[in-house]
Design a protein around this motif. Structure first.
Motif, PDB file in Angstrom:
ATOM      1  N   GLU A   1      27.715  63.162 142.935  1.00  0.00           N
ATOM      2  CA  GLU A   1      28.555  61.975 143.111  1.00  0.00           C
ATOM      3  C   GLU A   1      27.712  60.723 142.895  1.00  0.00           C
ATOM      4  OE1 GLU A   1      31.045  59.719 146.704  1.00  0.00           O
ATOM      5  OE2 GLU A   1      30.162  61.715 147.030  1.00  0.00           O
ATOM      6  N   ARG A   2      28.202  59.827 142.044  1.00  0.00           N
ATOM      7  CA  ARG A   2      27.529  58.545 141.850  1.00  0.00           C
ATOM      8  C   ARG A   2      28.021  57.572 142.918  1.00  0.00           C
ATOM      9  NH1 ARG A   2      24.358  58.036 137.564  1.00  0.00           N
ATOM     10  NH2 ARG A   2      24.527  59.588 135.886  1.00  0.00           N
ATOM     11  N   THR A   3      27.118  57.114 143.740  1.00  0.00           N
ATOM     12  CA  THR A   3      27.442  56.183 144.805  1.00  0.00           C
ATOM     13  C   THR A   3      27.064  54.762 144.372  1.00  0.00           C
ATOM     14  OG1 THR A   3      25.293  56.330 145.892  1.00  0.00           O
ATOM     15  CG2 THR A   3      26.938  58.016 146.457  1.00  0.00           C
ATOM     16  N   GLU A   4      27.277  53.797 145.257  1.00  0.00           N
ATOM     17  CA  GLU A   4      26.909  52.421 144.934  1.00  0.00           C
ATOM     18  C   GLU A   4      25.406  52.266 144.744  1.00  0.00           C
ATOM     19  OE1 GLU A   4      28.371  49.824 147.925  1.00  0.00           O
ATOM     20  OE2 GLU A   4      30.495  50.142 147.432  1.00  0.00           O
ATOM     21  N   ARG A   5      24.632  53.135 145.403  1.00  0.00           N
ATOM     22  CA  ARG A   5      23.178  52.978 145.376  1.00  0.00           C
ATOM     23  C   ARG A   5      22.446  54.067 144.608  1.00  0.00           C
ATOM     24  NH1 ARG A   5      21.784  51.360 151.585  1.00  0.00           N
ATOM     25  NH2 ARG A   5      23.250  53.033 152.057  1.00  0.00           N
ATOM     26  N   GLY A   6      23.098  55.221 144.375  1.00  0.00           N
ATOM     27  CA  GLY A   6      22.369  56.292 143.721  1.00  0.00           C
ATOM     28  C   GLY A   6      23.220  57.517 143.499  1.00  0.00           C
ATOM     29  N   LEU A   7      22.624  58.686 143.777  1.00  0.00           N
ATOM     30  CA  LEU A   7      23.284  59.967 143.558  1.00  0.00           C
ATOM     31  C   LEU A   7      23.360  60.743 144.866  1.00  0.00           C
ATOM     32  CD1 LEU A   7      21.596  61.303 140.271  1.00  0.00           C
ATOM     33  CD2 LEU A   7      23.711  60.001 140.482  1.00  0.00           C
ATOM     34  N   LEU A   8      24.496  61.392 145.088  1.00  0.00           N
ATOM     35  CA  LEU A   8      24.658  62.258 146.249  1.00  0.00           C
ATOM     36  C   LEU A   8      24.985  63.661 145.761  1.00  0.00           C
ATOM     37  CD1 LEU A   8      24.818  62.575 149.313  1.00  0.00           C
ATOM     38  CD2 LEU A   8      27.256  61.993 149.176  1.00  0.00           C
ATOM     39  N   PRO A   9      24.046  64.615 145.893  1.00  0.00           N
ATOM     40  CA  PRO A   9      24.331  65.986 145.453  1.00  0.00           C
ATOM     41  C   PRO A   9      25.388  66.639 146.343  1.00  0.00           C
ATOM     42  CG  PRO A   9      21.961  65.622 145.762  1.00  0.00           C
ATOM     43  CD  PRO A   9      22.669  64.471 146.393  1.00  0.00           C
ATOM     44  N   HIS A  10      26.226  67.456 145.712  1.00  0.00           N
ATOM     45  CA  HIS A  10      27.225  68.241 146.425  1.00  0.00           C
ATOM     46  C   HIS A  10      27.102  69.694 145.996  1.00  0.00           C
ATOM     47  CE1 HIS A  10      29.663  65.081 148.344  1.00  0.00           C
ATOM     48  NE2 HIS A  10      29.416  64.354 147.271  1.00  0.00           N
ATOM     49  N   ARG A  11      27.477  70.593 146.924  1.00  0.00           N
ATOM     50  CA  ARG A  11      27.457  72.017 146.610  1.00  0.00           C
ATOM     51  C   ARG A  11      28.862  72.583 146.430  1.00  0.00           C
ATOM     52  NH1 ARG A  11      24.732  75.240 150.449  1.00  0.00           N
ATOM     53  NH2 ARG A  11      25.174  73.706 152.078  1.00  0.00           N
ATOM     54  N   LEU A  12      29.863  71.722 146.430  1.00  0.00           N
ATOM     55  CA  LEU A  12      31.206  72.064 145.994  1.00  0.00           C
ATOM     56  C   LEU A  12      31.661  70.980 145.027  1.00  0.00           C
ATOM     57  CD1 LEU A  12      33.109  73.259 149.220  1.00  0.00           C
ATOM     58  CD2 LEU A  12      32.516  74.660 147.227  1.00  0.00           C
ATOM     59  N   PRO A  13      32.419  71.332 143.987  1.00  0.00           N
ATOM     60  CA  PRO A  13      32.902  70.311 143.053  1.00  0.00           C
ATOM     61  C   PRO A  13      33.939  69.406 143.703  1.00  0.00           C
ATOM     62  CG  PRO A  13      33.787  72.480 142.505  1.00  0.00           C
ATOM     63  CD  PRO A  13      32.786  72.692 143.592  1.00  0.00           C
ATOM     64  N   ALA A  14      34.178  68.253 143.069  1.00  0.00           N
ATOM     65  CA  ALA A  14      35.068  67.247 143.650  1.00  0.00           C
ATOM     66  C   ALA A  14      36.469  67.792 143.871  1.00  0.00           C
ATOM     67  CB  ALA A  14      35.107  66.015 142.746  1.00  0.00           C
ATOM     68  N   TRP A  15      36.983  68.603 142.950  1.00  0.00           N
ATOM     69  CA  TRP A  15      38.347  69.121 143.106  1.00  0.00           C
ATOM     70  C   TRP A  15      38.430  70.041 144.325  1.00  0.00           C
ATOM     71  CZ3 TRP A  15      38.895  74.255 143.365  1.00  0.00           C
ATOM     72  CH2 TRP A  15      37.962  75.072 142.728  1.00  0.00           C
ATOM     73  N   ALA A  16      37.368  70.784 144.613  1.00  0.00           N
ATOM     74  CA  ALA A  16      37.372  71.654 145.795  1.00  0.00           C
ATOM     75  C   ALA A  16      37.268  70.826 147.065  1.00  0.00           C
ATOM     76  CB  ALA A  16      36.226  72.662 145.711  1.00  0.00           C
ATOM     77  N   ARG A  17      36.431  69.794 147.043  1.00  0.00           N
ATOM     78  CA  ARG A  17      36.309  68.929 148.218  1.00  0.00           C
ATOM     79  C   ARG A  17      37.638  68.262 148.539  1.00  0.00           C
ATOM     80  NH1 ARG A  17      31.849  67.114 145.218  1.00  0.00           N
ATOM     81  NH2 ARG A  17      32.558  64.929 145.226  1.00  0.00           N
ATOM     82  N   ALA A  18      38.422  67.967 147.506  1.00  0.00           N
ATOM     83  CA  ALA A  18      39.719  67.325 147.727  1.00  0.00           C
ATOM     84  C   ALA A  18      40.708  68.247 148.430  1.00  0.00           C
ATOM     85  CB  ALA A  18      40.303  66.850 146.398  1.00  0.00           C
ATOM     86  N   GLN A  19      40.486  69.557 148.346  1.00  0.00           N
ATOM     87  CA  GLN A  19      41.371  70.515 149.005  1.00  0.00           C
ATOM     88  C   GLN A  19      40.930  70.829 150.432  1.00  0.00           C
ATOM     89  OE1 GLN A  19      41.978  74.014 146.587  1.00  0.00           O
ATOM     90  NE2 GLN A  19      42.638  72.850 144.801  1.00  0.00           N
ATOM     91  N   ASN A  20      39.794  70.282 150.841  1.00  0.00           N
ATOM     92  CA  ASN A  20      39.260  70.561 152.174  1.00  0.00           C
ATOM     93  C   ASN A  20      39.601  69.426 153.132  1.00  0.00           C
ATOM     94  OD1 ASN A  20      37.456  71.644 154.274  1.00  0.00           O
ATOM     95  ND2 ASN A  20      36.191  69.872 153.754  1.00  0.00           N
ATOM     96  N   THR A  21      40.019  69.786 154.339  1.00  0.00           N
ATOM     97  CA  THR A  21      40.302  68.784 155.373  1.00  0.00           C
ATOM     98  C   THR A  21      39.401  68.950 156.598  1.00  0.00           C
ATOM     99  OG1 THR A  21      42.026  70.215 156.315  1.00  0.00           O
ATOM    100  CG2 THR A  21      42.725  68.587 154.665  1.00  0.00           C
TER     101      THR A  21
END
Length: 395
Positions: free
Chosen positions: A23-43
């Protein structure tokens, strides 16, 4: 800042290994171990926290640099009523060998009340990781990020140019499991049991071990389905029990569905199903598991099982029930899937290990046990007649 450390290399996803998304943040990069579409399905806040903790994620490059500085914004965890946690550890590997370790202080603080499940966040300042007096020869550099500390990457500076490291063609091992696979209680990111096993077997690790997050989530299965891999393992059980997440009637079909999804993307890839390691509080007692509040009042963090063994008659799950069901499912499916295999987790950590190295909090092996589990997995899975023996190199 050292005036000689004047080369800033843009942090890009190409410098990262072991992350499924960046993920590109305002200041840099934030690594994730799930893709964005999967994170969107998680609550679930717990899964959101742990998938952003970069277990197995590392920055990889080649350079003659004798000084390396990495600016990061860590997110520390604090548990209400429990002594503070140490800063996360960064492991620096040079040409595959551990050369240095370091930490970054400061950062944001995530406060968690285990009694209520409440989360609170307070902002903090970034910090700098620095390694100096390194060998001046051209070398492969790996900076393994803290396995249990969310780490936003802000800037990379060196005193010599940086170039991408060539892919070595090693097999990619994709693993999914619980907090034990994530690395809870391990001493550092390269000493979690999956990282230790990967180093011994000389494979590239993608670690999807999620603390409290191995619940047969369909989005995790689809993420694994879509991830290139030469070897796959799934370690199933402890979170199903300590969350009291499902009964036996639902568990079997959920396992089949998870494996079916993996096979959609990896129809012939060696696939190893691993049952839980020994955990005496849940061997024959169902969940849920919960923090022992009386122990927390004394500053200790331990878990206890809240279920009743008699509830197994109504389909409640224990670790022994899960092992029997996983063994049955794998045996059934292996009749048509010769690349599917089963490993009893007690071969990694069992009764004799518990007698020598008891679980400090009732669930998670300690740092010594992590190293032992990694060595055993390397032997059982990658050695001898193990299911991962002789995996082809990636071209």
């Amino acid at each position: 800042m050292d005036s000689n450390v004047n080369i800033t290399t843009p942090l890009t996803p190409e410098l990262l290994r072991g992350a499924l998304d960046v993920e590109r943040t305002e200041r840099g990069l934030l690594p994730h171990r799930l893709p964005a579409w999967a994170r969107a399905q998680n609550t679930d806040g717990q899964l959101a926290m742990v998938e952003s903790q970069p277990s197995g994620v590392r920055i990889v490059f080649r350079s003659r640099a004798t000084v390396i500085e990495l600016d990061t914004l860590p997110t520390k965890r604090a548990y209400t009523g429990v002594p503070g946690r140490p800063d996360g550890i960064y492991d620096l590997l040079i040409d595959g060998r551990l050369a240095r370790q370091g930490s970054v202080s400061g950062g944001d603080v995530l406060t968690i009340d285990m009694a209520t499940g409440a989360f609170g966040r307070s902002p903090g300042a970034p910090g700098t990781l620095r390694f100096d007096e390194l060998p001046g020869a051209m070398k492969d550099v790996e900076i393994w990020l803290p396995h249990d500390e969310t780490t936003e990457l802000l800037a990379l500076r060196t005193d010599a140019p940086v170039e991408p490291a060539a892919q070595r063609g090693r097999p990619v091992w994709l693993h999914h499991g619980s907090s034990i696979s994530h690395g809870s209680n391990a001493a550092s990111p390269t000493t979690t049991w999956p990282a230790r096993a990967a180093a011994l077997a000389d494979v590239d690790l993608v670690n999807l071990g999620f603390g409290g997050g191995a619940l047969l989530d369909p989005f995790t299965a689809r993420a694994m389905r879509d991830t290139p891999a030469d070897l796959i393992s799934v370690k199933i059980g402890i979170n199903i029990v300590n969350y009291d997440a499902m009964r036996l009637r639902a568990f079997g079909p959920a396992v089949h569905g998870f494996l079916d999804t993996l096979r959609e993307g990896h129809p012939t890839t060696p696939l190893l199903v691993v049952s839980p390691v020994l955990c005496p509080i849940h061997e024959d007692t169902p969940g849920p598991g919960a923090p022992d509040l009386s122990e927390m009042a004394e500053g200790r963090f331990t878990f206890r099982a809240m279920g009743d063994p008699a509830e197994r008659a109504q389909g409640k799950l224990t670790l022994n029930v899960i092992r029997a069901e996983l063994s049955r499912i794998v045996e059934q499916r292996a009749a048509d899937d010769p690349h599917l295999h089963y490993l009893d987790g007690r071969a990694l950590y069992g009764d004799e290990d518990f007698a020598e190295l008891p679980l400090p909090d009732g669930i998670h092996p300690d740092a010594t046990a992590h190293r032992r589990m990694g060595e055993r997995f390397a032997e059982l899975a990658f050695g001898g007649n193990g299911p991962f023996k002789g995996a082809p190199e990636r071209r």
